[in-house]
Enzyme design. Structure first.
Site, PDB file in Angstrom:
ATOM      1  N   ASN A 121      18.704 -28.545  47.399  1.00 37.58           N
ATOM      2  CA  ASN A 121      18.414 -27.198  46.893  1.00 37.58           C
ATOM      3  C   ASN A 121      19.540 -26.206  47.100  1.00 37.58           C
ATOM      4  O   ASN A 121      19.647 -25.212  46.400  1.00 37.58           O
ATOM      5  CB  ASN A 121      17.100 -26.691  47.497  1.00 37.58           C
ATOM      6  CG  ASN A 121      17.170 -26.575  49.010  1.00 37.58           C
ATOM      7  OD1 ASN A 121      18.007 -27.194  49.639  1.00 37.58           O
ATOM      8  ND2 ASN A 121      16.315 -25.757  49.567  1.00 37.58           N
ATOM      9  N   LYS A 166      25.986 -37.729  54.097  1.00 35.39           N
ATOM     10  CA  LYS A 166      25.101 -38.319  53.094  1.00 35.39           C
ATOM     11  C   LYS A 166      24.356 -37.180  52.395  1.00 35.39           C
ATOM     12  O   LYS A 166      23.383 -36.648  52.930  1.00 35.39           O
ATOM     13  CB  LYS A 166      24.091 -39.244  53.782  1.00 35.39           C
ATOM     14  CG  LYS A 166      23.549 -40.407  52.937  1.00 35.39           C
ATOM     15  CD  LYS A 166      22.668 -40.092  51.781  1.00 35.39           C
ATOM     16  CE  LYS A 166      21.427 -39.333  51.964  1.00 35.39           C
ATOM     17  NZ  LYS A 166      20.849 -38.987  50.607  1.00 35.39           N
ATOM     18  N   PRO A 167      24.786 -36.765  51.204  1.00 39.39           N
ATOM     19  CA  PRO A 167      24.119 -35.671  50.507  1.00 39.39           C
ATOM     20  C   PRO A 167      22.877 -36.178  49.778  1.00 39.39           C
ATOM     21  O   PRO A 167      22.645 -37.388  49.707  1.00 39.39           O
ATOM     22  CB  PRO A 167      25.180 -35.203  49.519  1.00 39.39           C
ATOM     23  CG  PRO A 167      25.937 -36.452  49.187  1.00 39.39           C
ATOM     24  CD  PRO A 167      25.941 -37.275  50.452  1.00 39.39           C
ATOM     25  N   ALA A 168      22.092 -35.255  49.228  1.00 40.54           N
ATOM     26  CA  ALA A 168      20.895 -35.627  48.483  1.00 40.54           C
ATOM     27  C   ALA A 168      21.287 -36.405  47.223  1.00 40.54           C
ATOM     28  O   ALA A 168      22.301 -36.124  46.589  1.00 40.54           O
ATOM     29  CB  ALA A 168      20.112 -34.386  48.099  1.00 40.54           C
ATOM     30  N   GLU A 171      17.154 -28.657  60.405  1.00 39.89           N
ATOM     31  CA  GLU A 171      16.733 -27.482  59.642  1.00 39.89           C
ATOM     32  C   GLU A 171      15.680 -27.965  58.658  1.00 39.89           C
ATOM     33  O   GLU A 171      16.007 -28.625  57.678  1.00 39.89           O
ATOM     34  CB  GLU A 171      17.929 -26.887  58.902  1.00 39.89           C
ATOM     35  CG  GLU A 171      18.957 -26.254  59.793  1.00 39.89           C
ATOM     36  CD  GLU A 171      18.431 -24.988  60.459  1.00 39.89           C
ATOM     37  OE1 GLU A 171      19.118 -24.476  61.337  1.00 39.89           O
ATOM     38  OE2 GLU A 171      17.342 -24.537  60.087  1.00 39.89           O
ATOM     39  N   CYS A 197      13.862 -23.056  51.665  1.00 40.87           N
ATOM     40  CA  CYS A 197      13.031 -23.192  52.868  1.00 40.87           C
ATOM     41  C   CYS A 197      12.672 -21.832  53.428  1.00 40.87           C
ATOM     42  O   CYS A 197      11.763 -21.709  54.236  1.00 40.87           O
ATOM     43  CB  CYS A 197      13.769 -23.997  53.913  1.00 40.87           C
ATOM     44  SG  CYS A 197      15.323 -23.249  54.288  1.00 40.87           S
ATOM     45  N   GLU A 256       3.799 -26.259  52.188  1.00 44.32           N
ATOM     46  CA  GLU A 256       5.003 -25.639  51.635  1.00 44.32           C
ATOM     47  C   GLU A 256       4.983 -25.781  50.110  1.00 44.32           C
ATOM     48  O   GLU A 256       4.723 -26.848  49.584  1.00 44.32           O
ATOM     49  CB  GLU A 256       6.236 -26.322  52.206  1.00 44.32           C
ATOM     50  CG  GLU A 256       7.538 -25.688  51.745  1.00 44.32           C
ATOM     51  CD  GLU A 256       8.728 -26.258  52.462  1.00 44.32           C
ATOM     52  OE1 GLU A 256       8.733 -27.458  52.773  1.00 44.32           O
ATOM     53  OE2 GLU A 256       9.665 -25.487  52.721  1.00 44.32           O
TER      54      GLU A 256
HETATM   55  N1  NDP Z   1      15.438 -25.425  56.982  1.00 44.31           N
HETATM   56  C1  NDP Z   1      16.334 -25.425  56.021  1.00 44.31           C
HETATM   57  O1  NDP Z   1      17.400 -24.818  56.093  1.00 44.31           O
HETATM   58  C2  NDP Z   1      16.057 -26.193  54.780  1.00 44.31           C
HETATM   59  C3  NDP Z   1      14.927 -26.988  54.644  1.00 44.31           C
HETATM   60  N2  NDP Z   1      14.721 -27.695  53.483  1.00 44.31           N
HETATM   61  C4  NDP Z   1      13.480 -28.466  53.321  1.00 44.31           C
HETATM   62  O2  NDP Z   1      13.756 -29.717  52.636  1.00 44.31           O
HETATM   63  C5  NDP Z   1      12.691 -29.996  51.710  1.00 44.31           C
HETATM   64  C6  NDP Z   1      13.223 -30.100  50.330  1.00 44.31           C
HETATM   65  O3  NDP Z   1      14.411 -30.772  50.323  1.00 44.31           O
HETATM   66  P1  NDP Z   1      14.405 -32.327  50.036  1.00 44.31           P
HETATM   67  O4  NDP Z   1      15.790 -32.722  49.699  1.00 44.31           O
HETATM   68  O5  NDP Z   1      13.334 -32.706  49.084  1.00 44.31           O
HETATM   69  O6  NDP Z   1      14.027 -32.922  51.440  1.00 44.31           O
HETATM   70  P2  NDP Z   1      14.110 -34.444  51.883  1.00 44.31           P
HETATM   71  O7  NDP Z   1      13.784 -34.404  53.307  1.00 44.31           O
HETATM   72  O8  NDP Z   1      13.371 -35.376  51.007  1.00 44.31           O
HETATM   73  O9  NDP Z   1      15.675 -34.848  51.669  1.00 44.31           O
HETATM   74  C7  NDP Z   1      16.663 -34.192  52.408  1.00 44.31           C
HETATM   75  C8  NDP Z   1      17.765 -35.203  52.647  1.00 44.31           C
HETATM   76  O10 NDP Z   1      17.230 -36.222  53.453  1.00 44.31           O
HETATM   77  C9  NDP Z   1      17.439 -37.490  52.837  1.00 44.31           C
HETATM   78  N3  NDP Z   1      16.334 -38.370  53.175  1.00 44.31           N
HETATM   79  C10 NDP Z   1      15.205 -38.603  52.486  1.00 44.31           C
HETATM   80  N4  NDP Z   1      14.449 -39.507  53.138  1.00 44.31           N
HETATM   81  C11 NDP Z   1      15.129 -39.854  54.264  1.00 44.31           C
HETATM   82  C12 NDP Z   1      14.897 -40.740  55.347  1.00 44.31           C
HETATM   83  N5  NDP Z   1      13.798 -41.474  55.401  1.00 44.31           N
HETATM   84  N6  NDP Z   1      15.827 -40.830  56.328  1.00 44.31           N
HETATM   85  C13 NDP Z   1      16.942 -40.084  56.270  1.00 44.31           C
HETATM   86  N7  NDP Z   1      17.232 -39.234  55.264  1.00 44.31           N
HETATM   87  C14 NDP Z   1      16.332 -39.115  54.286  1.00 44.31           C
HETATM   88  C15 NDP Z   1      17.508 -37.190  51.357  1.00 44.31           C
HETATM   89  O11 NDP Z   1      18.224 -38.238  50.721  1.00 44.31           O
HETATM   90  P3  NDP Z   1      17.792 -38.635  49.200  1.00 44.31           P
HETATM   91  O12 NDP Z   1      18.063 -37.448  48.377  1.00 44.31           O
HETATM   92  O13 NDP Z   1      18.697 -39.796  48.883  1.00 44.31           O
HETATM   93  O14 NDP Z   1      16.344 -39.012  49.249  1.00 44.31           O
HETATM   94  C16 NDP Z   1      18.298 -35.883  51.382  1.00 44.31           C
HETATM   95  O15 NDP Z   1      19.677 -36.144  51.533  1.00 44.31           O
HETATM   96  C17 NDP Z   1      11.723 -28.859  51.840  1.00 44.31           C
HETATM   97  O16 NDP Z   1      10.731 -29.202  52.775  1.00 44.31           O
HETATM   98  C18 NDP Z   1      12.563 -27.718  52.393  1.00 44.31           C
HETATM   99  O17 NDP Z   1      11.801 -26.784  53.098  1.00 44.31           O
HETATM  100  C19 NDP Z   1      15.611 -27.712  52.458  1.00 44.31           C
HETATM  101  C20 NDP Z   1      16.748 -26.932  52.579  1.00 44.31           C
HETATM  102  C21 NDP Z   1      17.047 -26.093  53.722  1.00 44.31           C
HETATM  103  O1  LIG Z   2      17.885 -24.389  51.992  1.00 34.00           O
HETATM  104  C1  LIG Z   2      17.604 -23.262  52.085  1.00 34.00           C
HETATM  105  O2  LIG Z   2      16.505 -22.829  51.834  1.00 34.00           O
HETATM  106  C2  LIG Z   2      18.698 -22.360  52.497  1.00 34.00           C
HETATM  107  O3  LIG Z   2      18.914 -22.529  53.861  1.00 34.00           O
HETATM  108  C3  LIG Z   2      18.337 -20.983  52.133  1.00 34.00           C
HETATM  109  S1  LIG Z   2      19.602 -19.883  52.485  1.00 34.00           S
HETATM  110  O4  LIG Z   2      20.390 -20.427  53.611  1.00 34.00           O
HETATM  111  O5  LIG Z   2      20.416 -19.796  51.270  1.00 34.00           O
HETATM  112  O6  LIG Z   2      18.905 -18.660  52.827  1.00 34.00           O
END
Ligand code: NDP
Ligand SMILES: O=C(O)[C@H](O)CS(=O)(=O)O
Length: 475
Positions: free
Chosen positions: A144, A167-169, A242, A276, A377
């Site tokens: 995101n 390892k990015p998404a 995070e 998030c 969420e």
């Molecule tokens: N606190 C913060 O700053 C933030 C929190 N978030 C939270 O992340 C979620 C949305 O992001 P999203 O990308 O869907 O989250 P995910 O947890 O699904 O994915 C985040 C990363 O983790 C990887 N991942 C997925 N499954 C595993 C696993 N079993 N072991 C290790 N790594 C894994 C993903 O890889 P792959 O893409 O290959 O599956 C990706 O690189 C929401 O809950 C949001 O709130 C998001 C951004 C910021």
């Molecule tokens: O992934 C997120 O939600 C980001 O951390 C939000 S922010 O850092 O751009 O506020």
């Protein structure tokens, strides 16, 4: 492409990158697995001694060169971000600016890694403490904020003298390639940063199993975060997590309603609600809930849904069809439990949107706490309004849940600001401010929103170890 030990590597196995706007194939990147992860860890291990022995000023220069290259490529990288994950190009440019801020902030912080001397208990001893890089770091980032979440990790790691396996998404690999290209073009030595795409579980398992990797920094869902905590135990890795959020946005009766409604648009609908720190619950004092809801509804109706590359578009698609299904389910559930849909409420499937993941920006009123939207969420463009009577009720409602990342309060009453911001169980409180995130402040949550802080003076701490030196002089 994979980037291991300073070289771009291809692979038989590739990952498709698909547009969330129209479903088109945007490109492919090479996928790596356990073998490539081990090669990346070896490269990071080999690079660690020389990188950690460089002066803080040398690392400062590298990080600033990376920042300068990203700044010079802002327009093209913004297009990559918007194409890959959908946010409007104006937001992509703002994210690149935040990503650069993290690089420049930690370039400076790396020059202030101070130790200390401690008065000894004997005149023949000298006690001191030095700070050293923790070592090889595994970094896992979400889709995101595909560039800012990367530099928020690699900048403090590199500034501290660590080396990184990233390892990015899988949804946003092309943006990650742009960051690593900038590191390569800045002359960052081979092995300092390494890039892998592919099965998160396979790559993470190899990172977790390796005793060489001393830290994992992760941004993503709470569910995955918990899994990483369990996986890290066998090799006692340091973790920065995070995770998810469920932010309350509390509007008190004395708030500036026009400003609060405008700020709620920013907090709720940035990135189509896929952040998030987005508002997930809107609490409005019962005496103003009707005028505030109408004011907010009017502003939502002015949002423009479409292709983030088109100027004037303010709401792009969600990342994938699962995300659309999730918000559709929350809206349906809320309706069945008595919520009224004041604006929006449906996924958009007509015409040019048919192949994308679009959902109408939506306002629900008369929300109640038995609805999924009050505790799951949302990660989408849905705002539920709840009313409250007393300040205590607002605080209790806001604190009720497993998340504790961001929260927001709108009031002009100074004493209330102190009372409520101190009572809220969150890592971040926006006070009449919907957008608190800056590189120089500690970003992170409590409860199940994570462990540790990113950004700020605190953000480099998790990449360092203390070493205590006790020196017995010749007597
Ligand atoms: N606190 C913060 O700053 C933030 C929190 N978030 C939270 O992340 C979620 C949305 O992001 P999203 O990308 O869907 O989250 P995910 O947890 O699904 O994915 C985040 C990363 O983790 C990887 N991942 C997925 N499954 C595993 C696993 N079993 N072991 C290790 N790594 C894994 C993903 O890889 P792959 O893409 O290959 O599956 C990706 O690189 C929401 O809950 C949001 O709130 C998001 C951004 C910021
Ligand atoms: O992934 C997120 O939600 C980001 O951390 C939000 S922010 O850092 O751009 O506020």
């Amino acid at each position: 492409m994979l980037y291991i030990n300073g070289k771009w590597e291809s692979s038989e196995d590739n990952l498709d990158v698909v547009s969330p706007t129209n479903g088109q194939l945007l490109g492919t990147v090479a996928k790596g697995g356990e073998q490539e992860t081990k090669l990346a860890i070896d490269a990071a291990k080999k690079a660690l001694p020389a990188w950690s022995k460089r002066t803080a000023k040398e690392r400062y220069d590298y990080l600033n060169r990376v920042a300068e290259i990203l700044r010079s490529r802002t327009d093209e990288i913004a297009e990559v971000i918007t194409t890959e994950m959908g946010k409007p190009v104006k937001e992509s440019k703002a994210e690149i600016s935040l990503a650069i801020d993290y690089l420049e902030w930690f370039a400076e912080e790396g020059r202030r890694i101070y130790g200390e001397t401690i008065p000894a208990s004997s005149s023949s001893k000298r006690l001191s403490v030095i700070r050293q890089p923790i070592g090889v770091v595994g970094a896992i980032t979400p889709w995101n904020f595909p560039i800012a979440m990367i530099t928020r990790k690699i900048a403090p790691a590199m500034a501290a003298g660590c080396t990184v396996v990233l390892k990015p998404a899988s949804s946003t690999p092309l943006t990650a390639v742009e960051v690593i290209k900038a590191c390569h073009d800045a002359g960052v030595p081979e092995g300092v940063v390494n890039l892998l795409h592919g099965s998160a579980s396979n790559i993470t398992k190899a990172l977790m199993d390796s005793p060489v990797v001393r830290k994992i920094t992760f941004t993503g869902s709470t569910e995955v975060g918990k899994q990483l905590v369990r996986q890290s135990a066998d090799t006692m890795k340091k973790l920065s997590l995070e995770l998810g959020g469920h932010a309350p946005f509390i509007v008190f009766e004395d708030a500036d309603l026009e400003q609060a409604a405008e700020d709620l648009i920013a907090s709720k609908f940035r990135n189509a609600g896929q952040t998030c720190v987005c508002t997930n619950r809107v609490y409005v004092h019962e005496s103003i809930v009707k005028p505030f809801s109408e004011l907010f509804a009017e502003k939502i109706r002015k949002l423009v849904v479409g292709d983030g590359l088109e100027s004037g578009v303010t709401i792009g698609p969600l990342i994938d069809s699962n995300a659309v299904d999730k918000v559709e389910d929350q809206v349906q559930d809320a309706r069945e439990k008595g919520a009224e849909v004041l604006v929006g409420g449906k996924k958009i499937v007509e015409g040019e949107y048919a192949k994308g993941n679009f959902f109408e920006p939506t306002l629900l009123v008369n929300a109640t706490h038995d609805m999924k939207i009050s505790y799951e969420e949302t990660f989408g463009p849905i705002a539920p309004i709840f009313s409250f009577t007393t300040e205590e009720e607002a605080i209790d409602r806001a604190n009720n849940g497993e998340y504790g990342l961001a929260s927001y309060i709108f009031t002009k009453d100074a004493s209330r600001i102190v009372r409520v911001s101190e009572a809220l169980e969150y890592g971040i409180v926006g006070i009449n401010d919907p957008m608190p995130t800056v590189a120089q402040a500690p970003f992170g949550g409590v409860k199940e929103s994570g462990i540790g802080r990113e950004g700020g003076r605190q953000g480099i701490e998790d990449y360092l170890e203390y070493k205590y030196l006790s020196f017995q002089l010749d007597v």
